[in-house]
Design a protein around this motif. Sequence first.
Motif, mmCIF file in Angstrom:
data_model
loop_
_atom_site.group_PDB
_atom_site.id
_atom_site.type_symbol
_atom_site.label_atom_id
_atom_site.label_comp_id
_atom_site.label_asym_id
_atom_site.label_seq_id
_atom_site.Cartn_x
_atom_site.Cartn_y
_atom_site.Cartn_z
ATOM 1 N N PHE A 82 0.835 -1.195 0.000
ATOM 2 C CA PHE A 82 0.000 0.000 0.000
ATOM 3 C C PHE A 82 0.878 1.256 0.000
ATOM 4 C CE2 PHE A 82 -2.738 -3.251 1.855
ATOM 5 C CZ PHE A 82 -3.946 -3.019 1.224
ATOM 6 N N SER A 83 2.073 1.128 -0.507
ATOM 7 C CA SER A 83 3.016 2.248 -0.490
ATOM 8 C C SER A 83 2.458 3.455 -1.245
ATOM 9 C CB SER A 83 4.351 1.824 -1.107
ATOM 10 O OG SER A 83 4.173 1.361 -2.436
ATOM 11 N N GLY A 84 2.609 4.624 -0.641
ATOM 12 C CA GLY A 84 2.190 5.860 -1.286
ATOM 13 C C GLY A 84 0.699 6.093 -1.334
ATOM 14 N N SER A 85 -0.083 5.202 -0.746
ATOM 15 C CA SER A 85 -1.539 5.347 -0.800
ATOM 16 C C SER A 85 -2.051 6.297 0.279
ATOM 17 C CB SER A 85 -2.214 3.982 -0.652
ATOM 18 O OG SER A 85 -1.983 3.182 -1.792
ATOM 19 N N THR A 86 -3.267 6.803 0.084
ATOM 20 C CA THR A 86 -3.889 7.752 1.001
ATOM 21 C C THR A 86 -4.998 7.069 1.786
ATOM 22 O OG1 THR A 86 -3.423 9.594 -0.495
ATOM 23 C CG2 THR A 86 -5.119 9.945 1.175
ATOM 24 N N PHE A 87 -4.918 7.150 3.121
ATOM 25 C CA PHE A 87 -5.893 6.498 3.996
ATOM 26 C C PHE A 87 -6.564 7.487 4.954
ATOM 27 C CE2 PHE A 87 -3.126 3.016 2.788
ATOM 28 C CZ PHE A 87 -3.951 1.908 2.716
ATOM 29 N N ASN A 88 -6.535 8.762 4.669
ATOM 30 C CA ASN A 88 -7.078 9.747 5.604
ATOM 31 C C ASN A 88 -8.459 9.340 6.114
ATOM 32 O OD1 ASN A 88 -5.666 11.414 3.194
ATOM 33 N ND2 ASN A 88 -5.108 12.254 5.171
ATOM 34 N N GLY A 89 -8.603 9.251 7.437
ATOM 35 C CA GLY A 89 -9.901 8.955 8.018
ATOM 36 C C GLY A 89 -10.394 7.543 7.812
ATOM 37 N N ALA A 90 -9.532 6.634 7.367
ATOM 38 C CA ALA A 90 -9.962 5.255 7.108
ATOM 39 C C ALA A 90 -10.078 4.462 8.407
ATOM 40 C CB ALA A 90 -8.982 4.562 6.166
ATOM 41 N N TYR A 91 -10.844 3.383 8.353
ATOM 42 C CA TYR A 91 -11.025 2.487 9.491
ATOM 43 C C TYR A 91 -10.231 1.207 9.246
ATOM 44 C CZ TYR A 91 -14.984 5.590 10.340
ATOM 45 O OH TYR A 91 -15.765 6.699 10.547
ATOM 46 N N LEU A 92 -9.220 0.968 10.098
ATOM 47 C CA LEU A 92 -8.385 -0.217 9.944
ATOM 48 C C LEU A 92 -8.339 -1.040 11.232
ATOM 49 C CD1 LEU A 92 -6.568 2.342 8.336
ATOM 50 C CD2 LEU A 92 -5.662 0.246 7.382
ATOM 51 N N GLU A 93 -9.312 -0.834 12.126
ATOM 52 C CA GLU A 93 -9.256 -1.547 13.391
ATOM 53 C C GLU A 93 -9.320 -3.061 13.183
ATOM 54 O OE1 GLU A 93 -13.518 0.190 13.419
ATOM 55 O OE2 GLU A 93 -11.627 0.468 12.374
ATOM 56 N N LYS A 94 -8.505 -3.763 13.959
ATOM 57 C CA LYS A 94 -8.406 -5.222 13.953
ATOM 58 C C LYS A 94 -7.909 -5.804 12.633
ATOM 59 C CE LYS A 94 -12.611 -5.896 15.606
ATOM 60 N NZ LYS A 94 -13.787 -6.583 16.148
ATOM 61 N N ALA A 95 -7.411 -4.940 11.732
ATOM 62 C CA ALA A 95 -6.842 -5.442 10.479
ATOM 63 C C ALA A 95 -5.480 -6.084 10.749
ATOM 64 C CB ALA A 95 -6.696 -4.318 9.459
ATOM 65 N N VAL A 96 -5.153 -7.103 9.972
ATOM 66 C CA VAL A 96 -3.871 -7.790 10.102
ATOM 67 C C VAL A 96 -2.986 -7.369 8.934
ATOM 68 C CG1 VAL A 96 -2.688 -10.004 10.204
ATOM 69 C CG2 VAL A 96 -4.927 -9.750 11.285
ATOM 70 N N ALA A 97 -1.939 -6.598 9.251
ATOM 71 C CA ALA A 97 -1.063 -6.079 8.206
ATOM 72 C C ALA A 97 0.381 -6.495 8.461
ATOM 73 C CB ALA A 97 -1.186 -4.557 8.129
ATOM 74 N N TYR A 98 0.577 -7.740 8.801
ATOM 75 C CA TYR A 98 1.919 -8.284 9.031
ATOM 76 C C TYR A 98 2.766 -8.129 7.774
ATOM 77 C CZ TYR A 98 5.513 -11.924 9.455
ATOM 78 O OH TYR A 98 6.704 -12.611 9.467
ATOM 79 N N LYS A 99 3.916 -7.489 7.920
ATOM 80 C CA LYS A 99 4.858 -7.256 6.822
ATOM 81 C C LYS A 99 4.255 -6.473 5.651
ATOM 82 C CE LYS A 99 8.387 -10.834 7.474
ATOM 83 N NZ LYS A 99 9.133 -11.939 6.861
ATOM 84 N N ALA A 100 3.181 -5.747 5.893
ATOM 85 C CA ALA A 100 2.593 -4.935 4.822
ATOM 86 C C ALA A 100 3.454 -3.707 4.571
ATOM 87 C CB ALA A 100 1.180 -4.517 5.194
ATOM 88 N N ASN A 101 3.409 -3.187 3.364
ATOM 89 C CA ASN A 101 4.226 -2.039 2.986
ATOM 90 C C ASN A 101 3.365 -0.776 2.928
ATOM 91 O OD1 ASN A 101 6.042 -0.219 1.958
ATOM 92 N ND2 ASN A 101 6.297 -1.225 -0.018
ATOM 93 N N PHE A 102 3.560 0.113 3.919
ATOM 94 C CA PHE A 102 2.871 1.395 3.951
ATOM 95 C C PHE A 102 3.875 2.536 3.796
ATOM 96 C CE2 PHE A 102 0.020 -1.346 6.480
ATOM 97 C CZ PHE A 102 -1.194 -1.090 5.861
ATOM 98 N N SER A 103 4.999 2.270 3.200
ATOM 99 C CA SER A 103 6.022 3.307 3.064
ATOM 100 C C SER A 103 5.479 4.492 2.267
ATOM 101 C CB SER A 103 7.270 2.739 2.372
ATOM 102 O OG SER A 103 6.962 2.264 1.079
ATOM 103 N N GLY A 104 5.668 5.689 2.813
ATOM 104 C CA GLY A 104 5.207 6.899 2.141
ATOM 105 C C GLY A 104 3.710 7.074 2.127
ATOM 106 N N ALA A 105 2.974 6.216 2.824
ATOM 107 C CA ALA A 105 1.506 6.310 2.824
ATOM 108 C C ALA A 105 1.034 7.394 3.781
ATOM 109 C CB ALA A 105 0.895 4.965 3.212
#
Length: 206
Positions: free
Chosen positions: A67-90
Amino acid sequence: MAAAVIVSSSGVPAMAELNKFEADTRGEFGIGSAAQYGSADLSKTVHSNENFRRANFTSADMRESDFSGSTFNGAYLEKAVAYKANFSGADLSDTLMDRMVLNEANLTNAVLVRSVLTRSDLGGAKIEGADFSDAVIDLLQKQALCKYATGTNPLTGVDTRKSLGCGNSRRNAYGSPSSPLLSAPPQRLLGRDGFCDEKTGLCDVK
């Protein structure tokens, strides 16, 4: 009293058409607020540089996804499993990330301003250059991150350690809203907090 159902010229209820229109345009005013990924299996998928503003990822499986470089403003991610996920620059600012699994996730240069990370696990996460300004982080988790936090966010210009409140100062020692030590410090603190004199238990106020 039965509610009237408006049917469009195509024979499809107008509400159904409206929902489809919102989904197709990625939400209200086309800003991404209707995207629904609750409990979705997104593991090992690529969604870099996408707009997920105000989207719902509750309990989603995001393991090893990009999910690198993506925009999540105001998003709901509770209880999500993001093991080793890529949020660089997000942009993860103003997101609800309560009870989220972020073990070994890549948060390099990510913006997490005002995000809520209560009871979330960031063990081994890459946080170089990440901006956690005003984020809600459990005290013990914050202390663990401060042990290796480095870098400056290229977008906001904020130092990662400063954004986490690392260091022995009055504001930084009690700056985590999710800590039981809210607002002004008490006279004494338990030694486990690591900010007090071992002999007196009193905190060094600077």
